[in-house]
Scaffold this active site. Structure first.
Site: not given
Length: 504
Positions: A160, A257, A291, A470
């Protein structure tokens, strides 16, 4: 602008794998087809790398590690700043490539791509300021700590945001002194190959950035490789569990993630127009395929009808079409499987009694886009917390709206389910917004906004949304090990077995 970027925007370009500073011929002729989701037509192919190919890429990363890790952080930063410049020069073509492969509107990709170099520049900068510590401790000792890189690391990136998520990982990994082997999603594997070639063009040593394309077996071989010392994955929760199990067997640290079902809380005192505009962006940017997409809206009864009417009207006005056209606001979902999943969940929501208020009409696009994987932005109201649409990730432009009366009810609804990644809260009462943020489960919480991201803003989730962070110092330090060196400064020596009573 690089000729590499130009070449890969042409259909059918397959240069091979990328490692040791060059495109490499894979072990076999097996390929994976890459489809343009806007037309369902084949765009290109990439190699389906074998375990032997993975071995070669990791060997290249290992060979490069000695020199790269030995560079002073100031010198590594110079390399990375040059890399950021080269990436910046290629943003127009990278945006086109991302749009072709992912189906996202070019207007959207241009806006996202403009910020890509910031992640590389940021990590190059903070790595220069990473300092060790020293303490004088009991018994005549000085302890000193310093940070060291880990070695070759594996970066598993999704379809994505192929470039954005890659640079989030790669910027931290390289600035810390590691070398990397990237395994991109088989649905969008092209731009990571270009990024590796641009790294070489920018002067990064051969083998510092390597890419192996392929399916699940390629990823499994990379994660299981004995010379991979960290695994950073962005992907689905099911994949995350598998990768975490492999990493646990090898005692390799990971960042995961994973999925999400992002709640959007809209309080009675929210700026209604702002909440509708922000909610629309949260839900339908990238065709709802992030997400942290705003997926379930939890709206106070006092403004419920007005909010539903407003966001439904705005959703039905969104323009679908050719991702390259200036007038297109959102493109297709990534694949036929994703389109089918959206349609199935829409049908289930109707059967469960939810009321569809937007997205009932067909996309009705001209050829060749009538064959693409389009889903109209779809809105359901009166969705109950036990229904599938409330609980399960769609990963497409389909959202639910549910009313609430009290803060306690809002928190209970928002915390329903197993995910815990993104949340947004809309209220003009900052005390209320902050109070709700403390009670809600999530790793990234926006107040009166959504989706905002920055290399300095820590990002990551809890529970089924993963673990690790992150962005920021957390990401940089995760790619390093902290070593302690203990120096005896006391005179003489101890002899325990000759009668000394000092212990520890």
């Amino acid at each position: 602008m690089s000729n590499i970027t130009d070449a890969f925007t042409q259909p059918g370009t397959n240069r091979g794998l990328y490692y040791d500073g060059a495109f490499q011929k894979p072990e076999t002729d097996a390929v994976i087809s890459v489809t343009n989701p806007a037309t369902a037509e084949g765009f290109t192919t990439v190699p389906d790398a074998t375990a032997t190919d993975v071995d070669a890429a990791v060997a290249a990363a290992r060979a490069a590690f000695a020199g790269w890790s030995a560079l002073d952080p100031i010198d590594r930063a110079r390399h990375l700043r040059r890399f950021a410049d080269v990436v910046g020069e290629n943003i127009p073509k990278l945006a086109i490539l991302e749009s072709i492969v992912t189906g996202r509107a070019l207007k959207e990709m241009n806006a996202q791509m403009a910020r890509i170099p910031e992640w590389i520049e940021y990590f190059a900068g903070i790595a220069m300021g990473l300092e060790g510590e020293s303490n004088i401790v009991k018994g005549g000792y000085v302890t000193m700590t310093h940070y060291e890189p880990l070695g070759p690391v594996a970066l598993l990136t999704p379809w994505n945001h192929p470039v954005l998520i890659l640079v989030k990982k790669m910027g931290a990994a390289l600035a810390a002194g590691n070398t990397c082997v990237v395994k991109p999603s088989e649905l969008a594997p092209v731009s990571p190959l270009v990024m590796a070639a641009l790294a070489t063009e920018a002067g990064l040593p051969d083998g510092v950035v390597n890419v192996v394309t392929g399916g699940p077996q390629t990823g499994a071989a990379l994660c299981a490789h004995p010379d991979i010392h960290y695994i950073d994955l962005t992907g689905g929760t099911t994949t995350g569990r598998k990768v975490a199990a492999v990493a646990g067997e090898r005692l390799v640290q990971t960042t995961m993630e994973l999925g999400g079902k992002t709640p959007v809380l809209v309080c009675q005192d929210a700026d209604l127009d702002g909440a509708i505009a922000g909610g629309l962006f949260s839900a339908f940017v990238a065709s709802g395929q992030t997400c942290v997409s705003g997926a379930r809206f939890i709206v106070h009864h006092d403004i419920y009808d007005a909010f539903v009417t407003g966001i439904a009207a705005r959703a039905d006005a969104i323009t679908l079409g050719d991702p390259m056209a200036d007038t297109t606001q959102i493109g297709p979902v990534i694949s036929k499987a994703s389109q089918d999943r959206c349609k199935r969940m829409i049908a289930t929501a109707k059967a469960d009694g939810a009321v569809q208020v937007a997205g009932a009409s067909d996309p009705n696009l001209p050829a060749p886009f009538d064959q693409g994987f389009y889903i109209r932005p779809t809105v359901f109201k009166d969705v109950q917390p036990e229904q599938e649409l409330f609980l399960e990730e769609v990963f497409g432009p389909v959202i639910s709206i549910t009313p609430f009366d009290t803060e306690e009810e809002a928190l209970a609804l928002a915390n329903t389910g197993t995910f815990g990644l993104g949340v947004s809260i809309w209220s003009r009462d900052i005390a209320r917004a902050h109070r709700l943020s403390l009670g809600i489960r999530g790793g990234v919480i926006w107040l009166n906004d959504h989706h905002r991201n920055d290399p300095r803003s820590v990002w990551g989730g809890v529970r089924d949304s993963g673990f690790g962070k992150e962005n920021g110092w957390d990401a940089l330090k995760a790619y390093m090990t902290k070593k302690s060196v203990i120096v005896r400064t006391a005179p003489g020596h101890d002899d325990w077995f000759a009668g000394s009573n000092r212990y520890g």
